[in-house]
Design an enzyme around this catalytic site. Structure first.
Site, PDB file in Angstrom:
ATOM      1  N   LYS A 206     -28.053  45.701  36.036  1.00  0.00           N
ATOM      2  CA  LYS A 206     -28.524  44.372  35.611  1.00  0.00           C
ATOM      3  C   LYS A 206     -27.329  43.493  35.241  1.00  0.00           C
ATOM      4  CE  LYS A 206     -31.620  42.372  32.148  1.00  0.00           C
ATOM      5  NZ  LYS A 206     -32.620  42.646  31.121  1.00  0.00           N
ATOM      6  N   GLU A 212     -19.870  53.039  33.284  1.00  0.00           N
ATOM      7  CA  GLU A 212     -20.108  54.215  34.130  1.00  0.00           C
ATOM      8  C   GLU A 212     -20.444  53.801  35.559  1.00  0.00           C
ATOM      9  OE1 GLU A 212     -21.465  53.547  31.169  1.00  0.00           O
ATOM     10  OE2 GLU A 212     -22.227  55.353  30.184  1.00  0.00           O
ATOM     11  N   GLY A 267     -34.239  46.615  31.233  1.00  0.00           N
ATOM     12  CA  GLY A 267     -33.715  47.705  32.057  1.00  0.00           C
ATOM     13  C   GLY A 267     -34.719  48.829  32.245  1.00  0.00           C
ATOM     14  N   ARG A 268     -35.308  49.292  31.143  1.00  0.00           N
ATOM     15  CA  ARG A 268     -36.213  50.455  31.238  1.00  0.00           C
ATOM     16  C   ARG A 268     -37.584  50.076  31.782  1.00  0.00           C
ATOM     17  NH1 ARG A 268     -34.635  48.938  26.472  1.00  0.00           N
ATOM     18  NH2 ARG A 268     -36.021  48.309  24.794  1.00  0.00           N
ATOM     19  N   GLU A 353     -36.143  54.288  23.504  1.00  0.00           N
ATOM     20  CA  GLU A 353     -35.292  53.098  23.487  1.00  0.00           C
ATOM     21  C   GLU A 353     -36.110  51.877  23.042  1.00  0.00           C
ATOM     22  OE1 GLU A 353     -33.078  52.608  27.116  1.00  0.00           O
ATOM     23  OE2 GLU A 353     -31.850  51.051  26.279  1.00  0.00           O
ATOM     24  N   HIS A 384     -43.567  79.753  29.295  1.00  0.00           N
ATOM     25  CA  HIS A 384     -42.826  81.002  29.126  1.00  0.00           C
ATOM     26  C   HIS A 384     -41.598  80.775  28.249  1.00  0.00           C
ATOM     27  CE1 HIS A 384     -45.285  82.902  32.247  1.00  0.00           C
ATOM     28  NE2 HIS A 384     -45.364  81.652  32.675  1.00  0.00           N
ATOM     29  N   LYS A 512     -21.998  51.216  24.396  1.00  0.00           N
ATOM     30  CA  LYS A 512     -21.200  50.641  25.492  1.00  0.00           C
ATOM     31  C   LYS A 512     -19.926  50.016  24.932  1.00  0.00           C
ATOM     32  CE  LYS A 512     -24.967  49.454  28.708  1.00  0.00           C
ATOM     33  NZ  LYS A 512     -25.559  48.457  29.584  1.00  0.00           N
TER      34      LYS A 512
HETATM   35  C1  G6Q Z   1     -32.523  49.764  29.338  1.00  0.00           C
HETATM   36  C2  G6Q Z   1     -31.211  49.763  28.731  1.00  0.00           C
HETATM   37  C3  G6Q Z   1     -30.174  50.599  29.432  1.00  0.00           C
HETATM   38  C4  G6Q Z   1     -29.626  49.952  30.694  1.00  0.00           C
HETATM   39  C5  G6Q Z   1     -28.376  50.690  31.129  1.00  0.00           C
HETATM   40  C6  G6Q Z   1     -27.792  50.141  32.396  1.00  0.00           C
HETATM   41  O1  G6Q Z   1     -33.468  49.170  28.898  1.00  0.00           O
HETATM   42  O2  G6Q Z   1     -30.775  48.488  28.505  1.00  0.00           O
HETATM   43  O3  G6Q Z   1     -30.641  51.869  29.752  1.00  0.00           O
HETATM   44  O4  G6Q Z   1     -30.598  49.962  31.707  1.00  0.00           O
HETATM   45  O5  G6Q Z   1     -27.432  50.639  30.108  1.00  0.00           O
HETATM   46  O6  G6Q Z   1     -27.502  48.781  32.272  1.00  0.00           O
HETATM   47  P1  G6Q Z   1     -27.124  47.925  33.524  1.00  0.00           P
HETATM   48  O7  G6Q Z   1     -28.297  47.881  34.438  1.00  0.00           O
HETATM   49  O8  G6Q Z   1     -26.760  46.564  33.009  1.00  0.00           O
HETATM   50  O9  G6Q Z   1     -25.958  48.604  34.183  1.00  0.00           O
END
Ligand code: G6Q
Length: 549
Positions: A206, A212, A267-268, A353, A384, A512
């Site tokens: 996003k 990463e 994001g989620r 989150e 199990h 981050k």
């Molecule tokens: C989701 C969070 C988090 C995010 C990641 C990746 O709601 O904000 O999980 O999706 O940190 O972020 P980017 O899409 O900006 O790389």
């Protein structure tokens, strides 16, 4: 504003928890043969059985009163109509618009977002069609066979879980891979299996700044160039999904190959947006749109069904009953079958989150518990292993059993065995086994009386352990969409009642930021002191570090 825990609705539930503390579900079932019929729902092809819970009509009535006192229905409308309910980031929350198959206008700041949503869907459709038809080819003119999503968190977990769940719907010859962790072993292992000439990378971020993801994207580009030397073909092997066109361009991806989404998609909650591109590439755009339709059916139900028959509201209220009034600290998600094995990780992010917060909308620390720990894994494997704690442990852990009646990969009677195990676990957790039953079983097996007296206490199961069962005929894209949306809305309702902003993630942002601050100190001591522990750990890393190659 009145503190939640001092409101009459909250107090009434506290009183009830005390008064009903002796209730056992076994007795509730014995007293009411119609309990399943009254406490189950069929919604968007899901059968949701919530009868195996420590609830009565009175419990539900008081929970509905709490939901009304917290204006859940009003907040629900505010979300669907594009109000900026993510107030710490001043953003609307409109993942529902991404799957708004009715196409009814949804306005943010007065502007209907549907034309833009539909335009991106159309671009995705055209792109997927070109890849599948062999019109979009790799640098040496060969077809794309492997799609690699590079993203993390919300830009990884949704597409990863959905692709795995819908593997039976995969486009012939297409494989999907996911690289998320910055741990070098992950990208190294994935690339080892791939042919750069037939691989398409989807860089999904996003912000397009996540450390990463950007590191993995650079490594993938270096690998591609090292193997092909085709600098001018990067455009054919790398596309982006982002809200940040400038950063995409700076990375070297043509913005003509960028699929956009918007700041009102969390994001989620983003798998329904262009973040779902790897899903569409893997299972085809028609199936991706079926996924959207299933979620839309759940949205319509959530938006219009009365509280008493509203699946997300019911599950939210029952969950809250355990967290706030019966002392549960965690909630387990137990999909039976391997296709949904990533659902617990996906829901871990969606729930933890969203509702892992302690400051309410007034900026005050809340005086009650909020989101539980979400965990779980596929059955029957867990049976199990950790189910022992469900059956005889000291903690109350509500669980969700989830299964398709039919499998796309039948092997003998194994699907029936899977289902029998699910039913047996849900029933055993509910009924338990009394001392008399334990003794009678041992007697029938010929155990002598002295042994029976000695062993009986260990063979008693208190039961009364709650579970929801969610069944469906087949794990189709529509069903999966509805299932995910069910949980999303459950999380929303709980967040509203707890008074949280379920759509920000300042904890994630802090991580981050701090990783960026510490990174330079790994290679070179800066003379900066963090804290004694961090400094000691850094010293160890520096003294044992071989330089990166
Ligand atoms: C989701 C969070 C988090 C995010 C990641 C990746 O709601 O904000 O999980 O999706 O940190 O972020 P980017 O899409 O900006 O790389």
């Amino acid at each position: 504003m009145t503190r939640l825990e001092t409101t009459p609705a909250w107090r009434a539930l506290n009183d009830l928890a005390r008064d009903e503390s002796g209730l056992h579900m076994r007795a509730l079932f014995e007293a009411d043969p119609g309990r399943f019929v009254r406490y189950s729902l069929s919604v968007a092809d899901l059968l949701i059985d919530y009868s195996k819970h420590r609830i009565t009509d009175e419990t539900l009535a008081r929970l509905f009163a709490l939901a009304r006192a917290r204006e859940v229905e009003n907040w629900r409308e505010r979300m669907f109509t594009g109000e900026k309910i993510n107030f710490t980031e001043n953003r609307a929350v409109l993942h529902t618009a991404l799957r708004n198959r009715s196409n009814r206008p949804v306005r943010v700041d007065g502007e209907d977002v549907m034309p833009a949503v539909n335009a991106v869907l159309a671009r995705m459709r055209a792109f997927v069609a070109r890849v599948h038809a062999g019109e979009w080819l790799g640098c040496s003119g060969r077809r794309i066979t492997d799609v690699v999503n590079i993203g993390i968190g919300g830009s990884d977990l949704g597409p990863r879980m959905v692709c795995e769940a819908l593997a039976s719907w995969a486009h012939p010859g297409m494989r999907a891979h996911f690289i998320s962790n910055v741990a070098p072993s992950e990208i190294a292992a994935t690339l080892r299996e791939l042919d750069p000439e037939t691989t398409l990378f989807v860089v999904a971020s996003k912000t397009f700044t996540t450390q990463e993801t950007m590191a993995n994207a650079r490594a993938a580009r270096d690998w591609f160039l090292a193997h092909t030397g085709a600098q001018d073909a990067v455009q054919r092997h790398f596309v982006a999904v982002s809200t940040n066109a400038r950063a995409v361009r700076e990375f070297g991806i043509d913005t003509a190959n960028m699929f956009e989404f918007w700041d009102w998609v969390g994001g989620r909650y983003s798998l329904w947006s262009a973040i779902g591109l790897p899903i569409a590439l893997y299972v085809g755009m028609d199936n991706f749109e079926c996924l959207l339709s299933g979620a839309h059916a759940m949205d319509e139900h959530f938006r219009s069904a009365p509280m008493e028959r509203n699946a997300p509201i019911l599950l939210a209220l029952i969950g809250l009953w355990y967290v706030n009034f019966l002392g549960a600290e965690s909630h387990a998600v137990l999909p039976y079958g391997t296709r949904l094995r990533n659902l617990p990780s996906y829901l871990q992010q969606a729930d933890m989150e969203s509702n892992g917060k302690t400051v309410n909308r007034e900026g005050e620390r809340v005086g009650h518990h909020t989101g539980p720990v979400i965990w779980g894994g596929p059955g029957t494997n867990g049976q199990h292993a950790y189910y022992q704690l469900f059956h005889q442990g000291s903690r109350l852990i509500p669980v969700d059993f989830i299964a398709a009646v039919n499998t796309h990969t039948p092997v003998g009677q194994q699907q029936d065995m899977l289902l029998a195990n699910l039913l047996a676990q849900a029933r055993a957790l509910m009924t338990g086994r009394t001392r008399e039953e334990a003794e009678a079983e041992m007697r029938a097996a010929g155990v002598d009386e002295a042994q029976i007296a000695r062993l009986a206490p260990f063979r008693v199961f208190e039961g009364n352990h709650p579970s929801t069962s969610i069944l469906f005929a087949d794990l189709t894209p529509e069903v999966l969409g509805a299932l995910i949306a069910l949980y999303e809305h459950k999380i929303f309702v709980q967040g509203i009642i707890w008074g949280l902003d379920s759509f920000d993630q300042w904890g994630v942002e802090l991580g981050k930021q701090m990783a960026g601050e510490i990174l330079p100190d790994i290679a070179t001591p800066s003379g900066r002191a963090f804290d004694a522990s961090t400094d000691g750990l850094l010293d160890f890393i520096r003294s044992h570090r071989r330089s990166a190659s």
